[in-house]
Design an enzyme around this catalytic site. Structure first.
Site, mmCIF file in Angstrom:
data_model
loop_
_atom_site.group_PDB
_atom_site.id
_atom_site.type_symbol
_atom_site.label_atom_id
_atom_site.label_comp_id
_atom_site.label_asym_id
_atom_site.label_seq_id
_atom_site.Cartn_x
_atom_site.Cartn_y
_atom_site.Cartn_z
ATOM 1 N N SER A 40 0.842 -1.191 0.000
ATOM 2 C CA SER A 40 0.000 0.000 0.000
ATOM 3 C C SER A 40 0.886 1.252 0.000
ATOM 4 O O SER A 40 1.844 1.342 0.775
ATOM 5 C CB SER A 40 -0.883 -0.014 1.244
ATOM 6 O OG SER A 40 -1.653 1.137 1.273
ATOM 7 N N GLY A 41 0.620 2.184 -0.909
ATOM 8 C CA GLY A 41 1.387 3.431 -0.960
ATOM 9 C C GLY A 41 2.588 3.355 -1.884
ATOM 10 O O GLY A 41 3.322 4.330 -2.047
ATOM 11 N N THR A 45 -1.651 2.713 -8.091
ATOM 12 C CA THR A 45 -2.742 3.430 -8.764
ATOM 13 C C THR A 45 -2.195 4.541 -9.653
ATOM 14 O O THR A 45 -2.658 4.748 -10.770
ATOM 15 C CB THR A 45 -3.735 3.978 -7.723
ATOM 16 O OG1 THR A 45 -4.098 2.883 -6.892
ATOM 17 C CG2 THR A 45 -4.959 4.569 -8.352
ATOM 18 N N ASN A 89 -1.337 5.648 3.378
ATOM 19 C CA ASN A 89 -1.468 6.366 2.109
ATOM 20 C C ASN A 89 -2.700 7.268 2.201
ATOM 21 O O ASN A 89 -3.776 6.782 2.551
ATOM 22 C CB ASN A 89 -1.640 5.305 0.997
ATOM 23 C CG ASN A 89 -1.824 5.907 -0.380
ATOM 24 O OD1 ASN A 89 -1.831 7.123 -0.542
ATOM 25 N ND2 ASN A 89 -1.962 5.040 -1.370
ATOM 26 N N SER A 92 -5.585 5.916 -0.558
ATOM 27 C CA SER A 92 -5.430 4.478 -0.757
ATOM 28 C C SER A 92 -6.662 3.876 -1.442
ATOM 29 O O SER A 92 -7.796 4.151 -1.044
ATOM 30 C CB SER A 92 -5.224 3.832 0.612
ATOM 31 O OG SER A 92 -5.093 2.459 0.484
ATOM 32 N N SER A 93 -6.438 3.073 -2.485
ATOM 33 C CA SER A 93 -7.577 2.409 -3.146
ATOM 34 C C SER A 93 -8.051 1.287 -2.247
ATOM 35 O O SER A 93 -7.254 0.422 -1.893
ATOM 36 C CB SER A 93 -7.171 1.791 -4.472
ATOM 37 O OG SER A 93 -6.339 2.649 -5.177
ATOM 38 N N GLY A 320 -1.788 -4.799 -2.589
ATOM 39 C CA GLY A 320 -0.522 -5.437 -2.239
ATOM 40 C C GLY A 320 -0.679 -6.130 -0.895
ATOM 41 O O GLY A 320 -1.723 -6.040 -0.242
ATOM 42 N N GLU A 322 -0.819 -6.934 2.852
ATOM 43 C CA GLU A 322 -1.175 -6.051 3.971
ATOM 44 C C GLU A 322 -0.932 -6.749 5.295
ATOM 45 O O GLU A 322 -1.345 -7.890 5.485
ATOM 46 C CB GLU A 322 -2.649 -5.601 3.863
ATOM 47 C CG GLU A 322 -2.878 -4.682 2.669
ATOM 48 C CD GLU A 322 -4.267 -4.029 2.642
ATOM 49 O OE1 GLU A 322 -5.100 -4.311 3.515
ATOM 50 O OE2 GLU A 322 -4.498 -3.231 1.710
HETATM 51 N N1 LIG Z 1 4.980 8.079 -10.151
HETATM 52 C C1 LIG Z 1 4.737 8.853 -9.115
HETATM 53 N N2 LIG Z 1 5.089 10.127 -9.117
HETATM 54 C C2 LIG Z 1 4.872 10.931 -8.067
HETATM 55 N N3 LIG Z 1 4.254 10.531 -6.936
HETATM 56 C C3 LIG Z 1 3.881 9.274 -6.860
HETATM 57 C C4 LIG Z 1 4.083 8.369 -7.939
HETATM 58 N N4 LIG Z 1 3.591 7.180 -7.583
HETATM 59 C C5 LIG Z 1 3.095 7.337 -6.331
HETATM 60 N N5 LIG Z 1 3.280 8.596 -5.887
HETATM 61 C C6 LIG Z 1 2.886 9.131 -4.558
HETATM 62 O O1 LIG Z 1 2.604 8.058 -3.688
HETATM 63 C C7 LIG Z 1 1.256 8.110 -3.228
HETATM 64 C C8 LIG Z 1 0.680 6.708 -3.163
HETATM 65 O O2 LIG Z 1 0.553 6.178 -4.475
HETATM 66 P P1 LIG Z 1 -0.646 5.239 -4.902
HETATM 67 O O3 LIG Z 1 -1.922 5.726 -4.329
HETATM 68 O O4 LIG Z 1 -0.555 5.034 -6.358
HETATM 69 O O5 LIG Z 1 -0.211 3.907 -4.118
HETATM 70 P P2 LIG Z 1 -0.877 2.475 -4.176
HETATM 71 O O6 LIG Z 1 0.231 1.485 -4.306
HETATM 72 O O7 LIG Z 1 -1.935 2.439 -5.229
HETATM 73 O O8 LIG Z 1 -1.497 2.390 -2.734
HETATM 74 P P3 LIG Z 1 -2.810 1.593 -2.225
HETATM 75 O O9 LIG Z 1 -2.506 0.128 -2.330
HETATM 76 O O10 LIG Z 1 -2.921 2.056 -0.791
HETATM 77 O O11 LIG Z 1 -3.933 2.053 -3.061
HETATM 78 C C9 LIG Z 1 0.526 9.007 -4.218
HETATM 79 O O12 LIG Z 1 -0.566 9.685 -3.608
HETATM 80 C C10 LIG Z 1 1.617 9.955 -4.649
HETATM 81 O O13 LIG Z 1 1.710 10.986 -3.704
#
Ligand SMILES: Nc1ncnc2c1ncn2[C@@H]1O[C@H](COP(=O)(O)OP(=O)(O)OP(=O)(O)O)[C@@H](O)[C@H]1O
Length: 556
Positions: A40-41, A45, A89, A92-93, A320, A322
């Site tokens: 997560s984070g 997404t 995060n 977070s999705s 991912g 958890e």
């Molecule tokens: N390529 C990127 N460029 C800039 N910032 C990023 C990038 N990827 C992620 N981040 C930062 O990290 C944060 C978390 O990313 P994201 O929400 O895509 O994570 P995730 O893996 O989908 O998490 P979750 O499983 O909790 O949904 C984003 O809000 C952003 O601030």
């Protein structure tokens, strides 16, 4: 930069992956899939939206249609309803998704389909510290206009039980107001009419009010009364259901005993569970409906009518691994999914071909863990299903059963006798799961009493949310709306023609008549691809007509 470059030539980048998938699809004439996995984070997404942007941009060179616009709108809508601030995060999705972009053989985007997995419903009614409810509630409460506040009977965030569990500071009003505006725009981009948006916001408001329903009990703990009265009245108004039926669904359950139906009062705990379950079911049905609606808009109508051969690129943005302080049924499912993905990766070791330097990744063979979860007859999921179907079973009996069947399995670690939990040794680490509510979450269906109540709603939209086959009803709704619209066109066209002939001797110019008939032609040729995605039989056809026309003009 990355377009047409082989993987590994330039430094690693998500656009390189998009380009590789696109080229492989066109070159090999085979569907492709990008699997995104990580904690997560870690950026799953974000990466998947960059992928969508890049893949649609690559296609645009070949003159694509309107699918990109809908896809771009779909992101913020799904994010508002399916994402929340968590300890890891702040966006977070809380659901998994698979986006399938469909292409013609020429490489032009043809449409798309989104599939969602496991929305975390429990978040709606309770959360850990430092976690929030779904974004959309805060956007609505802080961003709604005066009229909207009145129309949806909105209160302040701290006045809702479902929101006041966390210590939130709302000084950031402006950004929430901005997000609400952005949500409005995105909803329009995916084809929501203003009346549809209103239905959705009314349901969100009703969900928040449900949390404020409180019970009075007898000394034995049986529910005596429910209130406060103003909360029940607002709920009945927002859901357009009879107040007596609402009260009955919130306080009593039906039981069939030797062919007789008994109506029994809930105990306090049961009543609170029934109330929370209604809120969760409503939200989940609403989320499913939104995905269904977006898919309808994304689907290329010609795909349904002609058999065109299509290629596709799928993007899987899945949870991912958890491991929180408190892990429950959701983490149990999520971590099983990551086990399956890990197994998939271990069979398709392709990292090196991307030119990324690795110290060798040692893949542990995790088939044992996957079997422990899913192999018949004693896999954890099967035992859980068995125990969920026994009326006398409890979380305690379930835990005993799991311990008994897996006591010799090194991957299943029992905890202290009195602790209502068990530990699993996953490939990514040990996770302790609390057994509480496993059965209830596994059975997770809309209660029959709630279905009955909502089926009695005067709102066709709500009736549609709880029907047994939303997809069938959705299609039927479209068909009926189409017929109704065509009938309205014809009636209006006849009226206009009559009026034109009446005025011919007087003021209406030829230009005006032409303008009117062109509008009809245009509208009738597009009517079937516009949004009348739910039954609007409770509205006057003319209102539907005006609404659709306004939306068409806007989208054009
Ligand atoms: N390529 C990127 N460029 C800039 N910032 C990023 C990038 N990827 C992620 N981040 C930062 O990290 C944060 C978390 O990313 P994201 O929400 O895509 O994570 P995730 O893996 O989908 O998490 P979750 O499983 O909790 O949904 C984003 O809000 C952003 O601030």
């Amino acid at each position: 930069m990355y377009e047409d470059q082989p993987l590994g030539k330039l430094s690693p980048h998500i656009y390189a992956v998009a380009n590789a998938a696109y080229r492989a699809m066109l070159g090999r004439r085979r569907d492709q899939c990008v699997v995104i996995s990580g904690e997560s984070g870690s950026g799953k997404t974000e990466s998947s939206s960059y992928l969508v942007h890049c893949l649609t941009a690559l296609s645009q060179k070949r003159y694509a249609g309107g699918a990109e616009r809908t896809l771009l709108g779909a992101g913020p809508v799904l994010e508002a309803f399916g994402n929340a601030t968590t300890a890891q995060n702040n966006n977070s999705s809380r659901f998994g998704k698979f986006i399938q972009l469909n292409y013609l053989e020429s490489g032009v985007i043809r449409g798309a389909i989104i599939e969602k997995y496991l929305l975390e419903k429990s978040r709606l009614v309770c959360r850990d510290e430092n976690e929030r409810n779904y974004h959309v509630f805060y956007y609505l409460l802080m961003g709604a206009s005066k009229e909207e506040r009145k129309e949806f009977s909105l209160l302040q965030p701290h006045e809702y039980h479902y929101l006041q569990q966390e210590d939130i500071c709302f000084e950031d009003d402006e950004s929430l107001t901005h997000e609400f505006k952005r949500l409005h725009q995105a909803m329009e981009m995916v084809g929501f009419l203003s009346s549809t948006k209103k239905m959705i916001f009314s349901i969100l408001s009703a969900i928040m009010y449900l949390g404020n329903v409180a019970y009075g009990t007898t000394e034995e703990g049986e529910v005596l009364d429910v209130g406060p009265d103003n909360v029940l009245s607002t709920l009945s108004d927002l859901l357009k259901v009879k107040k007596e039926r609402l009260v009955s669904a919130l306080t009593k359950r039906r039981a069939v005993v030797s062919n007789d139906t008994l109506v029994l009062p809930y105990l306090l705990k049961e009543a609170t569970t029934a109330r929370d379950s209604m809120a969760k079911s409503l939200y989940s049905a609403l989320f499913d409906w939104i995905v269904l609606h977006i898919n309808h808009t994304l689907l290329n109508r010609r795909d349904m009518q002609e058999s065109v051969s299509c290629l596709s690129i799928g993007i899987l943005d899945i949870f991912g691994f958890e491991n929180y302080q408190t892990n429950s049924f959701e983490q149990f499912c999520i971590n099983y999914t990551t086990e399956k993905l890990h197994h998939y990766f271990s069979q398709h070791e392709e990292y090196l071909s991307e030119g990324i330097s690795w110290s060798t990744v040692v893949y542990t063979d995790n088939m044992g863990c996957i079997d422990m979860f899913s192999k018949k007859p004693t896999g954890l999921f099967h035992l859980l299903d068995e125990e969920s179907n026994l009326p006398q079973a409890t979380d305690g009996t379930l835990l005993n059963k799991l311990k008994q069947h897996h006591k010799d399995n090194a991957l299943f670690v029992a905890t202290a006798v009195m602790e209502p939990a068990f530990v699993i040794q996953h490939f990514a680490g040990r996770v302790k799961y609390q057994i509480k509510d496993f059965r209830e979450k596994n059975m997770d269906h809309m209660r029959p009493d709630v279905v009955l109540l909502l089926r009695g709603s005067e709102r066709a939209f709500l009736r549609q949310l709880v029907c047994s086959s939303p997809v069938a009803l959705f299609r039927w709704g479209i068909l009926r709306a189409t017929i109704r619209i065509i009938a309205t066109f014809n009636a209006l066209a006849r009226e206009r023609a009559k009026e034109a002939s009446r005025r011919r001797n007087s003021k209406m110019t030829l230009g005006e008549i032409r303008k009117n008939s062109r509008a009809f032609d245009r509208l009738s040729s597009h009517s079937t691809s516009l949004d009348f995605s739910f039954d609007r039989s409770d509205e006057h056809p003319l209102e539907v007509f005006e609404d659709i026309f306004a939306n068409y003009e806007k989208r054009k």
